[in-house]
Design a protein around this motif. Structure first.
Motif, mmCIF file in Angstrom:
data_model
loop_
_atom_site.group_PDB
_atom_site.id
_atom_site.type_symbol
_atom_site.label_atom_id
_atom_site.label_comp_id
_atom_site.label_asym_id
_atom_site.label_seq_id
_atom_site.Cartn_x
_atom_site.Cartn_y
_atom_site.Cartn_z
ATOM 1 N N ALA A 245 8.416 -8.599 18.224
ATOM 2 C CA ALA A 245 9.493 -8.428 17.240
ATOM 3 C C ALA A 245 9.211 -7.221 16.354
ATOM 4 C CB ALA A 245 9.631 -9.686 16.383
ATOM 5 N N TYR A 246 7.932 -6.980 16.064
ATOM 6 C CA TYR A 246 7.566 -5.812 15.247
ATOM 7 C C TYR A 246 7.879 -4.526 16.016
ATOM 8 C CZ TYR A 246 4.782 -2.769 12.185
ATOM 9 O OH TYR A 246 4.365 -1.772 11.318
ATOM 10 N N ALA A 247 7.394 -4.432 17.259
ATOM 11 C CA ALA A 247 7.625 -3.221 18.056
ATOM 12 C C ALA A 247 9.123 -2.986 18.246
ATOM 13 C CB ALA A 247 6.921 -3.338 19.406
ATOM 14 N N ARG B 199 8.516 -8.077 -3.409
ATOM 15 C CA ARG B 199 8.687 -9.529 -3.256
ATOM 16 C C ARG B 199 7.803 -10.251 -4.256
ATOM 17 N NH1 ARG B 199 7.666 -12.031 2.568
ATOM 18 N NH2 ARG B 199 5.667 -10.966 2.276
ATOM 19 N N ARG B 200 6.549 -9.789 -4.361
ATOM 20 C CA ARG B 200 5.706 -10.302 -5.440
ATOM 21 C C ARG B 200 5.658 -9.252 -6.549
ATOM 22 N NH1 ARG B 200 0.680 -7.758 -4.563
ATOM 23 N NH2 ARG B 200 0.517 -7.043 -2.415
ATOM 24 N N GLU B 201 5.012 -9.602 -7.654
ATOM 25 C CA GLU B 201 5.029 -8.708 -8.806
ATOM 26 C C GLU B 201 4.413 -7.347 -8.460
ATOM 27 O OE1 GLU B 201 3.600 -8.471 -13.429
ATOM 28 O OE2 GLU B 201 3.219 -10.306 -12.293
ATOM 29 N N GLY C 146 0.806 -1.217 0.000
ATOM 30 C CA GLY C 146 0.000 0.000 0.000
ATOM 31 C C GLY C 146 0.840 1.269 0.000
ATOM 32 N N ILE C 147 1.697 1.439 1.011
ATOM 33 C CA ILE C 147 2.447 2.693 1.134
ATOM 34 C C ILE C 147 3.543 2.764 0.065
ATOM 35 C CG2 ILE C 147 3.870 4.125 2.661
ATOM 36 C CD1 ILE C 147 2.382 2.860 5.055
ATOM 37 N N GLY C 148 4.256 1.656 -0.154
ATOM 38 C CA GLY C 148 5.297 1.642 -1.195
ATOM 39 C C GLY C 148 4.715 1.947 -2.568
ATOM 40 N N LEU D 65 12.405 -8.312 -5.621
ATOM 41 C CA LEU D 65 13.415 -8.202 -4.552
ATOM 42 C C LEU D 65 12.860 -8.677 -3.220
ATOM 43 C CD1 LEU D 65 16.111 -7.286 -3.325
ATOM 44 C CD2 LEU D 65 15.168 -4.973 -3.152
ATOM 45 N N GLN D 66 13.536 -9.685 -2.686
ATOM 46 C CA GLN D 66 13.309 -10.150 -1.313
ATOM 47 C C GLN D 66 14.338 -9.394 -0.468
ATOM 48 O OE1 GLN D 66 11.856 -12.028 1.519
ATOM 49 N NE2 GLN D 66 11.640 -13.650 -0.007
ATOM 50 N N VAL D 67 13.874 -8.461 0.369
ATOM 51 C CA VAL D 67 14.807 -7.526 1.014
ATOM 52 C C VAL D 67 15.695 -8.163 2.082
ATOM 53 C CG1 VAL D 67 13.494 -5.414 0.566
ATOM 54 C CG2 VAL D 67 13.017 -6.754 2.639
ATOM 55 N N ASP E 20 -4.616 2.538 6.282
ATOM 56 C CA ASP E 20 -5.595 1.742 5.542
ATOM 57 C C ASP E 20 -4.925 1.037 4.356
ATOM 58 O OD1 ASP E 20 -7.922 0.711 4.736
ATOM 59 O OD2 ASP E 20 -8.802 2.586 4.009
ATOM 60 N N THR E 21 -4.199 -0.063 4.642
ATOM 61 C CA THR E 21 -3.516 -0.847 3.600
ATOM 62 C C THR E 21 -3.779 -2.336 3.876
ATOM 63 O OG1 THR E 21 -1.464 -1.251 4.805
ATOM 64 C CG2 THR E 21 -1.608 0.846 3.600
ATOM 65 N N PRO E 22 -3.346 -3.206 2.956
ATOM 66 C CA PRO E 22 -3.564 -4.647 3.179
ATOM 67 C C PRO E 22 -2.970 -5.171 4.494
ATOM 68 C CG PRO E 22 -2.958 -4.239 0.892
ATOM 69 C CD PRO E 22 -2.833 -2.923 1.592
HETATM 70 N N1 LIG Z 1 -0.502 -0.401 7.488
HETATM 71 C C1 LIG Z 1 -0.238 -0.010 8.717
HETATM 72 O O1 LIG Z 1 -1.132 0.071 9.573
HETATM 73 C C2 LIG Z 1 1.170 0.371 9.101
HETATM 74 C C3 LIG Z 1 1.364 1.040 10.326
HETATM 75 C C4 LIG Z 1 2.648 1.407 10.698
HETATM 76 C C5 LIG Z 1 3.707 1.099 9.883
HETATM 77 N N2 LIG Z 1 3.491 0.438 8.709
HETATM 78 C C6 LIG Z 1 4.660 0.116 7.902
HETATM 79 O O2 LIG Z 1 4.483 0.595 6.608
HETATM 80 C C7 LIG Z 1 5.282 -0.160 5.692
HETATM 81 C C8 LIG Z 1 4.436 -0.486 4.474
HETATM 82 O O3 LIG Z 1 3.368 -1.310 4.893
HETATM 83 P P1 LIG Z 1 1.917 -1.218 4.206
HETATM 84 O O4 LIG Z 1 1.017 -0.618 5.190
HETATM 85 O O5 LIG Z 1 2.037 -0.631 2.860
HETATM 86 O O6 LIG Z 1 1.536 -2.756 4.145
HETATM 87 P P2 LIG Z 1 1.502 -3.765 2.911
HETATM 88 O O7 LIG Z 1 0.529 -3.282 1.913
HETATM 89 O O8 LIG Z 1 1.312 -5.095 3.526
HETATM 90 O O9 LIG Z 1 2.964 -3.624 2.295
HETATM 91 C C9 LIG Z 1 4.095 -4.218 2.862
HETATM 92 C C10 LIG Z 1 4.937 -4.713 1.725
HETATM 93 O O10 LIG Z 1 6.186 -5.227 2.244
HETATM 94 C C11 LIG Z 1 6.496 -6.349 1.458
HETATM 95 N N3 LIG Z 1 7.435 -7.277 2.084
HETATM 96 C C12 LIG Z 1 7.276 -7.989 3.225
HETATM 97 N N4 LIG Z 1 8.338 -8.774 3.420
HETATM 98 C C13 LIG Z 1 9.178 -8.555 2.380
HETATM 99 C C14 LIG Z 1 10.427 -9.087 2.003
HETATM 100 N N5 LIG Z 1 11.068 -10.004 2.750
HETATM 101 N N6 LIG Z 1 11.004 -8.643 0.858
HETATM 102 C C15 LIG Z 1 10.385 -7.717 0.097
HETATM 103 N N7 LIG Z 1 9.190 -7.195 0.386
HETATM 104 C C16 LIG Z 1 8.608 -7.609 1.529
HETATM 105 C C17 LIG Z 1 5.176 -7.050 1.245
HETATM 106 O O11 LIG Z 1 5.324 -7.929 0.162
HETATM 107 P P3 LIG Z 1 4.142 -8.925 -0.282
HETATM 108 O O12 LIG Z 1 3.222 -8.032 -1.060
HETATM 109 O O13 LIG Z 1 4.846 -9.934 -1.116
HETATM 110 O O14 LIG Z 1 3.556 -9.455 0.979
HETATM 111 C C18 LIG Z 1 4.246 -5.876 0.991
HETATM 112 O O15 LIG Z 1 4.147 -5.575 -0.387
HETATM 113 C C19 LIG Z 1 5.770 -1.366 6.486
HETATM 114 O O16 LIG Z 1 7.118 -1.166 6.848
HETATM 115 C C20 LIG Z 1 4.893 -1.368 7.713
HETATM 116 O O17 LIG Z 1 5.518 -1.955 8.825
HETATM 117 C C21 LIG Z 1 2.252 0.075 8.292
#
Ligand SMILES: NC(=O)c1ccc[n+]([C@@H]2O[C@H](COP(=O)([O-])OP(=O)(O)OC[C@H]3O[C@@H](n4cnc5c(N)ncnc54)[C@H](OP(=O)(O)O)[C@@H]3O)[C@@H](O)[C@H]2O)c1
Length: 248
Positions: free
Chosen positions: A153-155, A44-46, A23-25, A60-62, A188-190
């Motif tokens: 681990a997340y915190a 990681r996925r397309e 979502g954010i990326g 890219l698997q980070v 508001d992301t997956p």
């Molecule tokens: N959404 C929230 O409430 C929230 C709150 C605070 C902080 N954040 C942070 O915001 C950032 C973006 O998250 P988001 O909200 O956009 O959630 P998201 O939509 O789930 O996106 C996270 C992305 O990280 C990718 N990822 C996970 N492990 C990976 C790996 N080993 N190598 C490469 N990619 C990997 C996932 O890949 P896949 O698509 O393959 O799973 C996914 O595309 C994260 O760092 C998250 O911790 C989110």
């Protein structure tokens, strides 16, 4: 969806984005392209973003050092240098600490924290000096301690990213490279799809503004931190938590 309004002029800039399938990326990639940047969108996925002449999509698997090195090498071949490193890949854990496996601890810490080390280490030679900017992604959990909803681990890894940000901000300031972090609360992301409707209700009730942030808002803050508007900002942690984190 309407085309995003450019916040900055990033013409002639090159951005390297992780988590671009998320979502954010994904929002960062869309806003960077709208601002005129060339973008390396890694996932990681397309990465399901429409092809664009200035867009290079890479798998890219980070957590994999060889893959990080290869992605940086492909960026060098295509664009020659990197202006912005935007690290949005991340994952949550879950459950109480006493029920957590060591393997799960390592998976979350490697994905959120060790990945940042790998990315920064291998991107550094290609980062523009002066002028480079890095934005890492923390979380409100990194400040307020988090909960079983995302796990220890997340915190812990998000808190450590805050100090990695400050460490690199100091180490790389003489190069003219700035290093900052955004720390969203619920967005508001997956990533939030795992929560039940009761958990969503309780989470929103705990937010003074009563709303989740959006991916676009997080991306806009990220672009601001990359831009010359933030030329005097380094080592900072931008709080995007709808008022969840106020007393530090
Ligand atoms: N959404 C929230 O409430 C929230 C709150 C605070 C902080 N954040 C942070 O915001 C950032 C973006 O998250 P988001 O909200 O956009 O959630 P998201 O939509 O789930 O996106 C996270 C992305 O990280 C990718 N990822 C996970 N492990 C990976 C790996 N080993 N190598 C490469 N990619 C990997 C996932 O890949 P896949 O698509 O393959 O799973 C996914 O595309 C994260 O760092 C998250 O911790 C989110």
């Amino acid at each position: 969806m309407n085309a995003p309004l450019p916040l900055i002029d990033a013409t002639d800039r090159v951005a390297f984005v992780t988590g671009a399938a998320g979502g954010i990326g994904g929002a960062c990639v869309a806003q960077l392209l709208a601002a005129g940047a060339s973008v390396v969108a890694t996932g990681r996925r397309e990465v399901e973003i429409a092809d664009h002449p200035k867009l290079l999509k890479l798998s890219l698997q980070v957590t994999d050092e060889a893959q990080v090195q290869a992605a940086i090498a492909m960026t060098k071949d295509r664009f020659g240098a990197i202006d912005y490193v935007i690290h949005m890949a991340g994952m949550v854990g879950k459950g109480r600490l006493d029920q957590m496996d060591l393997k799960d601890w390592h998976t979350v810490v490697d994905t959120n924290l060790t990945s940042a080390f790998l990315l920064l280490k291998h991107a550094y030679p290609l980062l523009r000096k002066p002028g480079g900017a890095v934005v890492l992604c923390g979380s409100s959990n990194g400040t307020n301690g988090g909960s079983y909803l995302s796990g220890a681990a997340y915190a812990s890894s998000k808190a450590a990213l805050n100090n990695l940000t400050r460490y690199c901000a100091k180490e790389w300031a003489p190069d003219g490279i700035r290093v900052n972090m955004i720390s969203p609360g619920p967005v508001d992301t997956p990533m939030l799809d795992r929560l039940s409707s009761e958990q969503h209700t309780a989470l929103k009730a705990g937010l003074p503004l009563g709303r989740y942030a959006t991916a676009d808002e997080c991306a806009a803050a990220t672009l601001f931190l990359c831009s010359s508007h933030a030329a005097s900002m380094t080592g900072t942690n931008t709080n995007i938590s709808s008022g969840l984190v106020l007393d530090r």
